[in-house]
Every structure is written in structure tokens, then in C-alpha cells.
Scaffold this active site. Structure first.
Site, short mmCIF file in Angstrom:
data_model
loop_
_atom_site.label_atom_id
_atom_site.label_comp_id
_atom_site.label_asym_id
_atom_site.label_seq_id
_atom_site.Cartn_x
_atom_site.Cartn_y
_atom_site.Cartn_z
N GLU A 231 13.27 1.76 13.71
CA GLU A 231 14.44 1.49 12.86
C GLU A 231 14.26 2.07 11.46
O GLU A 231 13.69 1.42 10.58
CB GLU A 231 14.69 -0.02 12.75
CG GLU A 231 15.91 -0.35 11.88
CD GLU A 231 16.16 -1.83 11.68
OE1 GLU A 231 15.32 -2.65 12.09
OE2 GLU A 231 17.19 -2.18 11.09
N LYS B 165 16.90 2.40 16.55
CA LYS B 165 17.85 1.51 15.89
C LYS B 165 18.31 2.23 14.63
O LYS B 165 17.55 2.41 13.68
CB LYS B 165 17.20 0.16 15.56
CG LYS B 165 18.14 -0.81 14.84
CD LYS B 165 17.69 -2.24 15.00
CE LYS B 165 18.52 -3.19 14.13
NZ LYS B 165 18.30 -4.59 14.47
P1 13P Z 1 21.75 -6.50 10.34
O1 13P Z 1 22.60 -6.17 11.55
O2 13P Z 1 22.13 -7.79 9.67
O3 13P Z 1 21.65 -5.33 9.41
O4 13P Z 1 20.28 -6.78 10.88
C1 13P Z 1 19.75 -5.97 11.83
C2 13P Z 1 18.30 -5.86 11.64
O5 13P Z 1 17.54 -6.22 12.51
C3 13P Z 1 17.79 -5.27 10.40
O6 13P Z 1 16.45 -5.01 10.54
#
Ligand code: 13P
Length: 339
Positions: free
Chosen positions: A177, A219
Site C-alpha cells: 500500500e 492497495k
Molecule cells: P481508509 O479507507 O480509511 O483510507 O483506510 C484504509 C487503510 O487501510 C489505510 O491504510
């Protein structure tokens, strides 16, 4: 590395009409969420909140997996059942956040690098034994006049790739991510440019480290106008820019792409996902891994009366899961939202 197991788990995480529930808020972040409803962040309250979410009837219909924080992975429900078992019985794969958070990047004021590689091999082996099928590591990239630097983008990509290789060694699917923050006054073009450069750096680092893309989930943040930008891109514009960016930077072998919500409202996050899936087919499943955009309404309803509003809060979560599940196949519309 068990290629077959990694591939199977990754595909299950992005099965048609399903996405991921991100409830891996660290102790500091969950406190901010519970502050919104005036509830003290004790271990019991965190358990009660996450138990409310995870025991939602039929949650597994549109939720393939849930990302937990370390505390929850080890915790039991109020009746003594391990959360991991509750999830497995509901057909939901347990996931675990393994990074140790973003810290200041030396020599680059205002920029962050995510830490947590030290000792990660041993932690992953333990998480696998505790039942985790996948993991998450989040890097944070901010946009302003002087950021991001390549030092920030490349350091984070390198850490993400080393984390991903360690995950696969332990037969745990890595969610990588690299979040490009939507905070700021930057426009859609800047978001595009930074997101593309970040993804190219990430996939180059994943290649260098020998990471199996068929057993990896990206992600991603959407290509979106900064929240303080005067000109806000429309839903079709965000969908088009995000798709173009992914097509340019994400290899087709990647098992799937799930989006974070990053501060978008619940309905807009769903609309963006649906708009991207209304065209296609794409090389990868495009789904969701929302935190706030799945939880916010349920949190607020539960907070009004944590004893008596459990079912009402769960109904709100189930509705958002269904809306996003339909958006993951391009079948969401106003009538689904209103149902
Ligand atoms: P949000 O969808 O609230 O941005 O959170 C997702 C997430 O796991 C951020 O690391």
C-alpha cells in the site's frame, strides 16, 4: 514459498463482488475514531467495537478478508471465541497490519518512511501460526511544492518490496500500500504524476526483490484532486485518470488492485469504484479495501448506544459492504444505495 497457496489466497481476496474490510487501526488511530463517539479507547471498548463489526450477519457475502491490528488477531470476543475463528467461520480471511508506522525520513523535512522490517521474519512466522492469510504494509507519500522527493518514494518502495518478499517466504499474501495522500491543494494532474511515479518505483522494487506478482495485492490510492484544491475532479474524471495511471504502471500479472478510501466520503468512494468497473474488462480485479468508507456510518450509529444499537450499526456496515461489492462488478446505482 508456496506459489499455489499464495495465488489461491490472493485470488480469494479479490473474488468477484468481494473486497476487504480495513479495521487495522493502530492504538493511536482507533483512539481518534472512538473519540468521535465519546468512548474511551480501552481494550474492552476496542474489542466490543470490532466484535460488532466482525459479527455482522452474512458479512462474508461481500467481504473476503479483514485486516486486523495485532491486538485483535490475538483477542477473543466477549464470549471467548477467537476473532480469527469467528472470521474463518464467516468465510472471511484474517489479515494483519505488520508495519510499525511512518516515521520522519532523515534529511527530508516533512516526508515519512514506513518502518518495521527489523524482526519481521519472526513476526510473520508467528502471524501465520495465529491464522493470518495476508498482511498489509502502508507507505505514506504526500504532495506539496517540494514533495515527494525520489528519496522518499524509492525508500518506501524498497521497504514495501522487502516486506512483500518476507511475507511470501512465510506463505502470507502481501498487500502493498503506497498511499498518495489526498490532503493538500494539488490538482488531479499532480495526483496522477505522483501516483504513477510511486507505482513505477514500487513495481521496479518488487521485481528487484523477486516478489511473485500473482501472489500480491496492490492497495492503491485513487488519482483524485487534493481536498483543498479549488477544482474538484468529477467521478468520471477520477475513474478515467485512475485507470490510465494503473494501466501505465501496474503489471497485468498482479493478482488484484484494491483501493483505500483515504478520506473520501462513503458514497463517493463507492461511486468511484463503480465508475472504474462500469468499463472494462481490466487486466486485474478492481475492488475495495476501505477503512473509513466502510465503517464511518456504523461507528456513528453504534456510538449513539453501544448496548442497543449493535444490529442497527451492523445493518449500516452490511449495506456499505453490499454497495461496494456491487461497485466491484460495476453494478452499483442509486437504487442499490437507496435500498
Ligand atoms: P481508509 O479507507 O480509511 O483510507 O483506510 C484504509 C487503510 O487501510 C489505510 O491504510
Amino acid at each position: 514459498m508456496n506459489v499455489e497457496q499464495l495465488t489461491r489466497t490472493a485470488q480469494a481476496m479479490v473474488a468477484a463482488g468481494k473486497g476487504i474490510l480495513a479495521i487495522d487501526e493502530s492504538t493511536g488511530t482507533i483512539k481518534k475514531r472512538l473519540d468521535l463517539i465519546g468512548l474511551e479507547s480501552t481494550e474492552d471498548h476496542r474489542r466490543a467495537y470490532r466484535e460488532m463489526l466482525l459479527s455482522t450477519p452474512d458479512l462474508g457475502q461481500h467481504i473476503s478478508g479483514a485486516i486486523l491490528f495485532d491486538e485483535t488477531l490475538r483477542q477473543t470476543t466477549s464470549s471467548g471465541q477467537r476473532f480469527v475463528d469467528l472470521m474463518k467461520n464467516a468465510g472471511i480471511i484474517p489479515g494483519i497490519k505488520v508495519d510499525k508506522g511512518a516515521q520522519k525520513l532523515a534529511g527530508h523535512p516533512g516526508e515519512m518512511v514506513t518502518e518495521g522490517l527489523d524482526g519481521l521474519r519472526d513476526r510473520l512466522a508467528e502471524y501465520a501460526k495465529l491464522g493470518a492469510g495476508f498482511a498489509k504494509w502502508r507507505a505514506v507519500i504526500k504532495i506539496d511544492d517540494s514533495a515527494p522527493t525520489s528519496a522518499c518514494v524509492d525508500s518506501n518502495a524498497h521497504a514495501l518490496a522487502r516486506y512483500a518478499a518476507l511475507c511470501q517466504e512465510a506463505d502470507i499474501v502481501p498487500i502493498v500500500e503506497p498511499e498518495v495522500l489526498m490532503n493538500g491543494s494539488h490538482d488531479l494532474d499532480s495526483s496522477y504524476e505522483v501516483t504513477e511515479a510511486t507505482l513505477k518505483s514500487l513495481f521496479s522494487a518488487l521485481y528487484d526483490q523477486g516478489v511473485l506478482l500473482e501472489g500480491t495485492i496492490l492497495k492503491a490510492s485513487m488519482v483524485i484532486s487534493g481536498d483543498e484544491c479549488d477544482e474538484q475532479a468529477s467521478v468520471p474524471e477520477v475513474a478515467e485518470a485512475t485507470l490510465q495511471c494503473l494501466y501505465n504502471a501496474v503489471p497485468a500479472a498482479t493478482a488484484g488492485v484494491v483501493f483505500l478510501s483515504g478520506g473520501q466520503s462513503e458514497i463517493v468512494a463507492t461511486q468511484h469504484l463503480d465508475a472504474m468497473n462500469s468499463v472494462g474488462p481490466h487486466p486485474w480485479p478492481l475492488s475495495f479495501s476501505y477503512g473509513r468508507a466502510l465503517q464511518h456510518g456504523a461507528l456513528m450509529k453504534w456510538g449513539e448506544d453501544i448496548e442497543n444499537n449493535v444490529a442497527a450499526a451492523q445493518a449500516i456496515l452490511a449495506h456499505r459492504a453490499r454497495c461496494n461489492g456491487l461497485a466491484a462488478t460495476g453494478q452499483y446505482d442509486e437504487s442499490v444505495e437507496a435500498a
